[in-house]
Design an enzyme around this catalytic site. Structure first.
Site, PDB file in Angstrom:
ATOM      1  N   ASP A  67       0.818  -1.218   0.000  1.00 50.12           N
ATOM      2  CA  ASP A  67       0.000   0.000   0.000  1.00 50.12           C
ATOM      3  C   ASP A  67       0.851   1.266   0.000  1.00 50.12           C
ATOM      4  O   ASP A  67       2.079   1.208   0.150  1.00 50.12           O
ATOM      5  CB  ASP A  67      -0.950  -0.006   1.209  1.00 50.12           C
ATOM      6  CG  ASP A  67      -0.249  -0.373   2.522  1.00 50.12           C
ATOM      7  OD1 ASP A  67       0.997  -0.298   2.590  1.00 50.12           O
ATOM      8  OD2 ASP A  67      -0.953  -0.736   3.474  1.00 50.12           O
ATOM      9  N   ASN A 135      -7.256  -2.508  14.400  1.00 47.95           N
ATOM     10  CA  ASN A 135      -8.665  -2.792  14.089  1.00 47.95           C
ATOM     11  C   ASN A 135      -8.814  -4.000  13.161  1.00 47.95           C
ATOM     12  O   ASN A 135      -9.874  -4.236  12.608  1.00 47.95           O
ATOM     13  CB  ASN A 135      -9.334  -1.558  13.459  1.00 47.95           C
ATOM     14  CG  ASN A 135      -8.728  -1.170  12.108  1.00 47.95           C
ATOM     15  OD1 ASN A 135      -7.783  -1.804  11.640  1.00 47.95           O
ATOM     16  ND2 ASN A 135      -9.269  -0.147  11.483  1.00 47.95           N
ATOM     17  N   HIS A 137      -7.097  -4.503  10.314  1.00 50.26           N
ATOM     18  CA  HIS A 137      -6.862  -4.295   8.882  1.00 50.26           C
ATOM     19  C   HIS A 137      -5.596  -4.992   8.416  1.00 50.26           C
ATOM     20  O   HIS A 137      -4.663  -5.215   9.190  1.00 50.26           O
ATOM     21  CB  HIS A 137      -6.908  -2.806   8.492  1.00 50.26           C
ATOM     22  CG  HIS A 137      -5.723  -1.970   8.850  1.00 50.26           C
ATOM     23  ND1 HIS A 137      -5.852  -0.676   9.286  1.00 50.26           N
ATOM     24  CD2 HIS A 137      -4.394  -2.214   8.827  1.00 50.26           C
ATOM     25  CE1 HIS A 137      -4.641  -0.178   9.500  1.00 50.26           C
ATOM     26  NE2 HIS A 137      -3.750  -1.088   9.233  1.00 50.26           N
ATOM     27  N   GLU A 142      -9.615  -1.730   5.430  1.00 48.55           N
ATOM     28  CA  GLU A 142     -10.254  -1.455   6.715  1.00 48.55           C
ATOM     29  C   GLU A 142     -11.465  -2.374   6.919  1.00 48.55           C
ATOM     30  O   GLU A 142     -11.951  -2.988   5.954  1.00 48.55           O
ATOM     31  CB  GLU A 142     -10.711   0.011   6.749  1.00 48.55           C
ATOM     32  CG  GLU A 142      -9.581   1.034   6.580  1.00 48.55           C
ATOM     33  CD  GLU A 142      -8.695   1.188   7.825  1.00 48.55           C
ATOM     34  OE1 GLU A 142      -8.629   0.270   8.660  1.00 48.55           O
ATOM     35  OE2 GLU A 142      -8.045   2.243   7.954  1.00 48.55           O
TER      36      GLU A 142
HETATM   37  C1  GLP Z   1      -0.351   0.437   8.547  1.00 43.45           C
HETATM   38  C2  GLP Z   1      -0.047  -0.366   7.290  1.00 43.45           C
HETATM   39  C3  GLP Z   1      -0.248  -1.824   7.507  1.00 43.45           C
HETATM   40  C4  GLP Z   1       0.429  -2.244   8.799  1.00 43.45           C
HETATM   41  C5  GLP Z   1      -0.261  -1.587   9.959  1.00 43.45           C
HETATM   42  C6  GLP Z   1       0.366  -1.932  11.306  1.00 43.45           C
HETATM   43  O1  GLP Z   1      -1.607   0.985   8.582  1.00 43.45           O
HETATM   44  N1  GLP Z   1      -0.801   0.037   6.157  1.00 43.45           N
HETATM   45  O2  GLP Z   1       0.252  -2.555   6.393  1.00 43.45           O
HETATM   46  O3  GLP Z   1       0.382  -3.618   8.942  1.00 43.45           O
HETATM   47  O4  GLP Z   1      -0.189  -0.201   9.788  1.00 43.45           O
HETATM   48  O5  GLP Z   1       1.474  -1.132  11.531  1.00 43.45           O
HETATM   49  P1  GLP Z   1       2.519  -1.347  12.681  1.00 43.45           P
HETATM   50  O6  GLP Z   1       3.329  -2.502  12.252  1.00 43.45           O
HETATM   51  O7  GLP Z   1       3.326  -0.073  12.710  1.00 43.45           O
HETATM   52  O8  GLP Z   1       1.766  -1.592  13.923  1.00 43.45           O
END
Ligand code: GLP
Length: 242
Positions: A67, A135, A137, A142
């Site tokens: 993404d 959440n 995702h 989402e």
């Molecule tokens: C972001 C990314 C996700 C990631 C998530 C968790 O929103 N788009 O791909 O898995 O956050 O992030 P973190 O690893 O910093 O908790």
């Protein structure tokens, strides 16, 4: 889903790197699906160390990222393109031409989504690395995203904007939209590894592994995939019934 509970972030990252490195050792032309966020940074550090020790080469590897924020160009320090160069690509022997991240600053975002879907059709992930949002995702899919979705533009949930604001100067700077692989693009990977650490992931991890399979928790779709491994720390695993 196979679950590996490790003591801490350090051990989680090492175990995750072993799994990803085996994919590359088995197939030097492997396609790696990569993720951003704090969770995989330790994994990437371990891959860099293996490369520096001469144990691993990425010369023929291709990558596809999950993404990107809409509105940030690839040189913006908060863009995921910048992040990937910073935490991995600039430190290994990968050909940058073989690394792919959706372009969040494209003039025509719908066209960008179509092109990314075409790319994914020709570069099936041998392994997809995933973090998980608090959440539930995956990528930026989402809660409520259809399981058959492909690359699309998403309005970020308020909770995601809040979670990700820690990396920006202020919450007002966090983009409100993103371009993300859809859930069907993710589930198309041959193998999937999810990395999760910390107490704030415990609910999402429980719903992903042992909750109902529902679009309300996008990560729960992973229960339907035949080859998923979750590598997490004890804090993220705290709500799992073992
Ligand atoms: C972001 C990314 C996700 C990631 C998530 C968790 O929103 N788009 O791909 O898995 O956050 O992030 P973190 O690893 O910093 O908790």
């Amino acid at each position: 889903m196979k679950v590996i509970v490790t003591n801490d972030y350090h051990e989680m990252s090492k175990v995750a790197a072993e799994i990803v490195s085996h994919v590359v050792l088995d197939n030097p032309n492997a396609v790696l699906g990569l993720a951003t966020g704090s969770s995989p940074i330790g994994l990437y550090n371990n891959l860099i160390e293996m490369y520096e020790a001469g144990l691993l080469s990425f010369a023929n590897v291709s990558t596809v990222n999950l993404d990107e924020y809409v509105g940030l160009d690839r040189d913006h320090p908060q863009s995921y393109a910048y992040f990937m160069r910073n935490v991995l690509f600039d430190h290994i022997d990968i050909d940058l031409g073989n690394t792919h991240i959706p372009c969040g600053s494209a003039d025509n975002l719908e066209q960008q989504c179509r092109q990314y879907n075409e790319l994914l059709a020709s570069l099936k992930q041998d392994i997809q690395v995933l973090g998980i949002g608090s959440n539930g995702h995956i990528g930026f899919n989402e809660p409520g995203t259809p399981f058959d979705s492909v690359t699309h533009i998403v309005q970020l949930a308020d909770s995601t904007i809040k979670d990700n604001s820690r990396l920006f100067n202020s919450i007002d700077e966090v983009p409100t939209k993103a371009i993300t692989m859809g859930i069907s693009n993710i589930i198309n990977a041959r193998k999937i590894i999810v990395i999760a650490n910390g107490t704030n992931k415990a609910d999402a991890v429980y719903k992903m592994v042992q909750g109902e399979i529902s679009e309300n928790c996008p990560a729960s779709v992973l229960q339907k995939h035949p080859d998923v491994v979750l590598v997490c720390d004890t804090l993220a695993a705290a709500k799992l019934k073992m």
